[in-house]
Design a protein around this motif. Structure first.
Motif, PDB file in Angstrom:
ATOM      1  N   LEU A 158       0.826  -1.210   0.000  1.00 52.45           N
ATOM      2  CA  LEU A 158       0.000   0.000   0.000  1.00 52.45           C
ATOM      3  C   LEU A 158       0.860   1.260   0.000  1.00 52.45           C
ATOM      4  CD1 LEU A 158      -2.827  -1.000   2.506  1.00 52.45           C
ATOM      5  CD2 LEU A 158      -3.188  -0.241   0.159  1.00 52.45           C
ATOM      6  N   MET A 159       1.871   1.306   0.860  1.00 52.18           N
ATOM      7  CA  MET A 159       2.740   2.483   0.908  1.00 52.18           C
ATOM      8  C   MET A 159       3.565   2.615  -0.368  1.00 52.18           C
ATOM      9  SD  MET A 159       3.978   2.704   4.900  1.00 52.18           S
ATOM     10  CE  MET A 159       4.593   1.017   4.995  1.00 52.18           C
ATOM     11  N   MET A 160       3.982   1.486  -0.928  1.00 53.92           N
ATOM     12  CA  MET A 160       4.733   1.513  -2.182  1.00 53.92           C
ATOM     13  C   MET A 160       3.891   2.127  -3.301  1.00 53.92           C
ATOM     14  SD  MET A 160       5.977  -1.764  -4.434  1.00 53.92           S
ATOM     15  CE  MET A 160       4.289  -2.082  -4.958  1.00 53.92           C
ATOM     16  N   VAL A 161       2.635   1.713  -3.409  1.00 54.86           N
ATOM     17  CA  VAL A 161       1.760   2.228  -4.463  1.00 54.86           C
ATOM     18  C   VAL A 161       1.459   3.705  -4.243  1.00 54.86           C
ATOM     19  CG1 VAL A 161      -0.567   2.050  -5.416  1.00 54.86           C
ATOM     20  CG2 VAL A 161       0.747  -0.021  -4.991  1.00 54.86           C
ATOM     21  N   THR A 162       1.290   4.118  -2.981  1.00 50.23           N
ATOM     22  CA  THR A 162       1.031   5.532  -2.686  1.00 50.23           C
ATOM     23  C   THR A 162       2.201   6.406  -3.115  1.00 50.23           C
ATOM     24  OG1 THR A 162      -0.357   4.895  -0.804  1.00 50.23           O
ATOM     25  CG2 THR A 162       0.446   7.163  -0.868  1.00 50.23           C
ATOM     26  N   MET A 163       3.424   5.985  -2.794  1.00 52.61           N
ATOM     27  CA  MET A 163       4.591   6.774  -3.194  1.00 52.61           C
ATOM     28  C   MET A 163       4.776   6.776  -4.707  1.00 52.61           C
ATOM     29  SD  MET A 163       7.484   6.211  -0.232  1.00 52.61           S
ATOM     30  CE  MET A 163       7.431   4.431  -0.196  1.00 52.61           C
ATOM     31  N   SER A 164       4.472   5.664  -5.354  1.00 52.75           N
ATOM     32  CA  SER A 164       4.564   5.618  -6.820  1.00 52.75           C
ATOM     33  C   SER A 164       3.592   6.602  -7.453  1.00 52.75           C
ATOM     34  CB  SER A 164       4.284   4.198  -7.315  1.00 52.75           C
ATOM     35  OG  SER A 164       5.252   3.282  -6.856  1.00 52.75           O
TER      36      SER A 164
ATOM     37  N   SER B 218       2.845  11.740 -10.303  1.00 54.54           N
ATOM     38  CA  SER B 218       2.058  12.968 -10.437  1.00 54.54           C
ATOM     39  C   SER B 218       2.908  14.225 -10.393  1.00 54.54           C
ATOM     40  CB  SER B 218       0.997  13.034  -9.331  1.00 54.54           C
ATOM     41  OG  SER B 218       0.092  11.955  -9.439  1.00 54.54           O
ATOM     42  N   VAL B 219       4.096  14.164  -9.785  1.00 55.02           N
ATOM     43  CA  VAL B 219       4.950  15.353  -9.685  1.00 55.02           C
ATOM     44  C   VAL B 219       6.064  15.344 -10.723  1.00 55.02           C
ATOM     45  CG1 VAL B 219       4.440  15.588  -7.237  1.00 55.02           C
ATOM     46  CG2 VAL B 219       6.491  14.333  -7.939  1.00 55.02           C
ATOM     47  N   GLY B 220       5.954  14.471 -11.734  1.00 53.06           N
ATOM     48  CA  GLY B 220       6.918  14.483 -12.824  1.00 53.06           C
ATOM     49  C   GLY B 220       8.097  13.551 -12.655  1.00 53.06           C
ATOM     50  N   LYS B 221       7.989  12.563 -11.775  1.00 52.10           N
ATOM     51  CA  LYS B 221       9.082  11.621 -11.547  1.00 52.10           C
ATOM     52  C   LYS B 221       8.708  10.216 -11.995  1.00 52.10           C
ATOM     53  CE  LYS B 221      11.443  14.816  -9.353  1.00 52.10           C
ATOM     54  NZ  LYS B 221      12.697  15.383  -9.890  1.00 52.10           N
ATOM     55  N   ALA B 222       7.963  10.117 -13.080  1.00 47.09           N
ATOM     56  CA  ALA B 222       7.508   8.804 -13.539  1.00 47.09           C
ATOM     57  C   ALA B 222       8.674   7.913 -13.967  1.00 47.09           C
ATOM     58  CB  ALA B 222       6.523   8.962 -14.703  1.00 47.09           C
ATOM     59  N   ARG B 223       9.737   8.506 -14.481  1.00 42.70           N
ATOM     60  CA  ARG B 223      10.890   7.694 -14.897  1.00 42.70           C
ATOM     61  C   ARG B 223      11.556   7.028 -13.696  1.00 42.70           C
ATOM     62  NH1 ARG B 223      12.563   8.229 -20.096  1.00 42.70           N
ATOM     63  NH2 ARG B 223      11.583   9.890 -21.319  1.00 42.70           N
ATOM     64  N   ALA B 224      11.595   7.721 -12.576  1.00 41.18           N
ATOM     65  CA  ALA B 224      12.164   7.111 -11.376  1.00 41.18           C
ATOM     66  C   ALA B 224      11.346   5.895 -10.952  1.00 41.18           C
ATOM     67  CB  ALA B 224      12.211   8.142 -10.247  1.00 41.18           C
ATOM     68  N   VAL B 225      10.023   6.017 -10.999  1.00 43.55           N
ATOM     69  CA  VAL B 225       9.152   4.883 -10.673  1.00 43.55           C
ATOM     70  C   VAL B 225       9.384   3.741 -11.646  1.00 43.55           C
ATOM     71  CG1 VAL B 225       6.748   4.149 -10.415  1.00 43.55           C
ATOM     72  CG2 VAL B 225       7.443   6.431  -9.665  1.00 43.55           C
ATOM     73  N   MET B 226       9.565   4.082 -12.913  1.00 43.46           N
ATOM     74  CA  MET B 226       9.810   3.061 -13.925  1.00 43.46           C
ATOM     75  C   MET B 226      11.056   2.238 -13.595  1.00 43.46           C
ATOM     76  SD  MET B 226      10.775   3.636 -17.962  1.00 43.46           S
ATOM     77  CE  MET B 226      12.366   4.357 -17.515  1.00 43.46           C
ATOM     78  N   TRP B 227      12.154   2.904 -13.263  1.00 42.90           N
ATOM     79  CA  TRP B 227      13.400   2.178 -13.005  1.00 42.90           C
ATOM     80  C   TRP B 227      13.305   1.337 -11.735  1.00 42.90           C
ATOM     81  CZ3 TRP B 227      16.056   1.278 -16.932  1.00 42.90           C
ATOM     82  CH2 TRP B 227      16.256   2.227 -17.931  1.00 42.90           C
ATOM     83  N   VAL B 228      12.561   1.810 -10.759  1.00 38.73           N
ATOM     84  CA  VAL B 228      12.359   0.990  -9.555  1.00 38.73           C
ATOM     85  C   VAL B 228      11.605  -0.283  -9.902  1.00 38.73           C
ATOM     86  CG1 VAL B 228      11.128   0.871  -7.350  1.00 38.73           C
ATOM     87  CG2 VAL B 228      12.485   2.891  -7.921  1.00 38.73           C
ATOM     88  N   ASN B 229      10.549  -0.172 -10.692  1.00 44.39           N
ATOM     89  CA  ASN B 229       9.776  -1.360 -11.070  1.00 44.39           C
ATOM     90  C   ASN B 229      10.587  -2.317 -11.929  1.00 44.39           C
ATOM     91  OD1 ASN B 229       7.056  -1.062  -9.912  1.00 44.39           O
ATOM     92  ND2 ASN B 229       6.956   0.788 -11.147  1.00 44.39           N
ATOM     93  N   VAL B 230      11.389  -1.762 -12.829  1.00 42.42           N
ATOM     94  CA  VAL B 230      12.231  -2.628 -13.667  1.00 42.42           C
ATOM     95  C   VAL B 230      13.250  -3.372 -12.809  1.00 42.42           C
ATOM     96  CG1 VAL B 230      14.004  -2.605 -15.463  1.00 42.42           C
ATOM     97  CG2 VAL B 230      11.914  -1.269 -15.765  1.00 42.42           C
ATOM     98  N   ALA B 231      13.862  -2.674 -11.856  1.00 42.26           N
ATOM     99  CA  ALA B 231      14.854  -3.314 -10.987  1.00 42.26           C
ATOM    100  C   ALA B 231      14.227  -4.413 -10.144  1.00 42.26           C
ATOM    101  CB  ALA B 231      15.500  -2.264 -10.086  1.00 42.26           C
ATOM    102  N   CYS B 232      13.041  -4.168  -9.632  1.00 41.43           N
ATOM    103  CA  CYS B 232      12.385  -5.185  -8.795  1.00 41.43           C
ATOM    104  C   CYS B 232      11.935  -6.383  -9.615  1.00 41.43           C
ATOM    105  CB  CYS B 232      11.202  -4.561  -8.061  1.00 41.43           C
ATOM    106  SG  CYS B 232      11.710  -3.405  -6.789  1.00 41.43           S
TER     107      CYS B 232
END
Length: 553
Positions: free
Chosen positions: A136-142, A147-161
């Motif tokens: 739940l907290m992971m999805v909230t931070m994603s 929403s604040v323009g850091k979608a690429r950072a979320v992308m790399w975290v998901n790819v790494a996991c």
């Protein structure tokens, strides 16, 4: 907003959802190779867990809409405050959901599945429930970062996991032997669930490092806005719970469908689960475009330009249609080889042939409704991004009730086959699509917003020779001269007129480097989207060629 803008935000989000779907895909692929019972048990158990937690996920992820509208309005610190309220709600919900661990045996006894599958379903379900607060907290931070323009950072975290999950899946499902000795025993469905939970924990740690970094604190105040704000939390719950209820009903519809198909026999259940796993390859990436459209709508509503959100929605529909044309062509042309990938080794050839033949027919149903599903995702994402959350909930309730009654009627009159069940499901998706498109075309959502009314700018603590101050709503930094190296991240006050001066390059504002001229031009990104630029007002005490943004008071 055209295709380029939608793709700029949508591609990282699509990649993120593809990474998540790849995680589920490899889970089920390895389990299908492990045993037929494993794949038959894992999908209903995973869907059941998702259904029982869907309301809470839908509620906390709506903080992303608040963050998007705050960013559009030029209030990055209020966006961070909404993140913290979402994290507090995630903790409360996650701890409460631990009760599902003990209710699991009773829940799965209602499904009517074969007795030998119940222990496997319960094992998979319980491990995922234990990791729910972290998820739940992971999805909230994603949602916040996207929403604040850091979608690429979320992308790399998901790819790494996902890169971590694939080998971990293999090791824990099949085990490891070395020199005739067992290093890691084969764990089957338990190993698959543990690998997924471990990946969520790693994603949570990586996202925490990004959200609470010094850079995010300076630009958004992600640490200093951690105080509990009951008014903001109540507003998030007010808009979030209808969104969560709509998400719950959507998941319930597909969960009910999967359980109903299970009553038709083990082979039919296996074929149906395989087809649903393949269908997720096309469906989940569409959610990425839908999320991008919803974020862009939220930002445009915050700026007061909802027509830009409408253009983004139309662009999203066209892009999804083009994407589905390629994916569904592969489903039709290579349906047999795709389905055979899910067949466990050593399976009876006759049973494998029957499952493949049935799955090939069911994929045609997927092709039939997927195009309409893409339109539904974009239309509902658009109106929810503006704050129209009640209409999607009631639409889902009405058509979901018809799906439930239709399936039950087929069983009551002894006319239930896998084909008749899929015909009811396709009808349900078509009705949702036409309803969502009608609401989108009505334009009522363009008059809504979820954030409070107030000044357009909300500047955080300042640097240099300007006295720092904690900013809330329209409070501004204390009076003081501007620092020499102005980057556009801080504010200062000249007389009674609060101003923001721009010198240097101010990269995040994406404005002309000189900062002088183009009166009325707007910032196009980061926390400065929507700022209006004009010449300094007369008598403000700054050089005439200084360009500034004037904050209304």
């Amino acid at each position: 907003m055209g295709y380029r803008e939608v793709l700029a935000l949508g591609v990282p989000l699509v990649t993120s959802t593809l990474a998540s779907s790849a995680m589920m895909f490899t889970d089920r692929l390895f389990l299908s190779r492990y045993s037929l019972d494993s794949i038959a048990a894992s999908l209903p158990a995973g869907i059941m867990k998702f259904m029982l937690t869907a309301f809470f996920f839908g509620t906390v992820t709506y903080t992303g809409v608040f963050a998007a509208q705050y960013m559009g309005a030029g209030k990055p610190r209020r966006a961070a405050a909404s993140l913290w309220q979402g994290l507090y709600l995630s903790l409360i919900f996650g701890v409460g959901l631990y009760s599902l661990y003990f209710l699991g045996p009773w829940i799965f006894s209602l499904g009517g599945h074969p007795e030998h599958l119940l222990p496997l379903e319960l094992t998979y379900f319980r491990v995922l429930v234990l990791a729910t607060p972290v998820e739940l907290m992971m999805v909230t931070m994603s949602s916040f970062l996207s929403s604040v323009g850091k979608a690429r950072a979320v992308m790399w975290v998901n790819v790494a996991c996902t890169a971590l999950n694939i080998p971990l899946d293999y090791l824990l499902i099949f085990g490891v032997e070395s020199g005739g000795a067992t290093v890691i025993p084969p764990m089957g469905v338990f190993g698959a669930a543990v690998a997924t939970a471990a990946s969520w924990c790693v994603a949570f740690l990586l996202l925490s490092l990004m959200v609470f970094s010094g850079r995010m604190e300076r630009s958004h105040g992600t640490r200093s806005t951690r105080s509990l704000e009951p008014a903001l939390m109540r507003r998030i719950l007010r808009y979030g719970w209808p969104s969560g209820m709509q998400f719950l009903m959507e998941i319930f519809a597909f969960t009910f469908f999967a359980f109903a198909a299970g009553k038709l026999g083990a082979e039919i259940l296996a074929a149906n689960n395989i087809v649903l796993s393949i269908e997720s390859m096309s469906y989940i990436p569409m959610l990425g475009i839908g999320q991008a459209v919803s974020i862009m709508v939220g930002q445009s509503v915050g700026r007061g330009t909802p027509h830009e959100g409408r253009d983004a929605a139309v662009s999203g529909i066209v892009l999804i249609t083009a994407y589905l044309s390629c994916i569904l062509f592969a489903f039709v042309t290579f349906s047999g080889p795709i389905i055979s990938c899910f067949m466990p080794s050593g399976m009876d050839p006759a049973a494998a042939a029957r499952i493949t033949a049935l799955g090939t027919v069911l994929l045609k149903f997927v092709v039939l409704y997927s195009f309409f599903d893409g339109i539904y995702i974009c239309c509902f994402g658009t109106i929810k991004g503006a704050g129209d959350v009640w209409f999607p909930m009631w639409a889902m309730a009405v058509w979901g009730a018809l799906l439930f009654l239709g399936v039950m009627a087929l069983f009551l009159v002894d006319a239930a086959t896998i084909y008749s069940l899929w015909a009811v499901l396709v009808t349900y998706v078509l009705l949702l699509t036409f309803t969502g498109y009608w609401r989108f075309r009505s334009g009522k959502w363009m008059k809504l917003r979820v954030i409070e009314a107030g000044p357009a700018l909300d500047w955080g603590p300042v640097k240099g020779r300007v006295a720092p101050g904690k900013v809330r709503h329209r409070n501004l930094p204390a009076s003081g001269p501007p620092s020499v190296d102005r980057t556009g991240k801080d504010g200062w006050r000249v007389g009674r007129r609060p101003c923001l001066t721009w010198e240097g390059r101010a990269r995040k504002a994406r404005m002309p480097r000189t900062r002088t001229g183009r009166d009325g031009a707007e910032g196009r990104g980061g926390p400065y989207a929507g700022l209006t630029w004009g010449t300094c007002p007369a008598g403000a005490g700054v050089p005439e060629n200084r360009t500034e943004a004037v904050c209304p008071v």
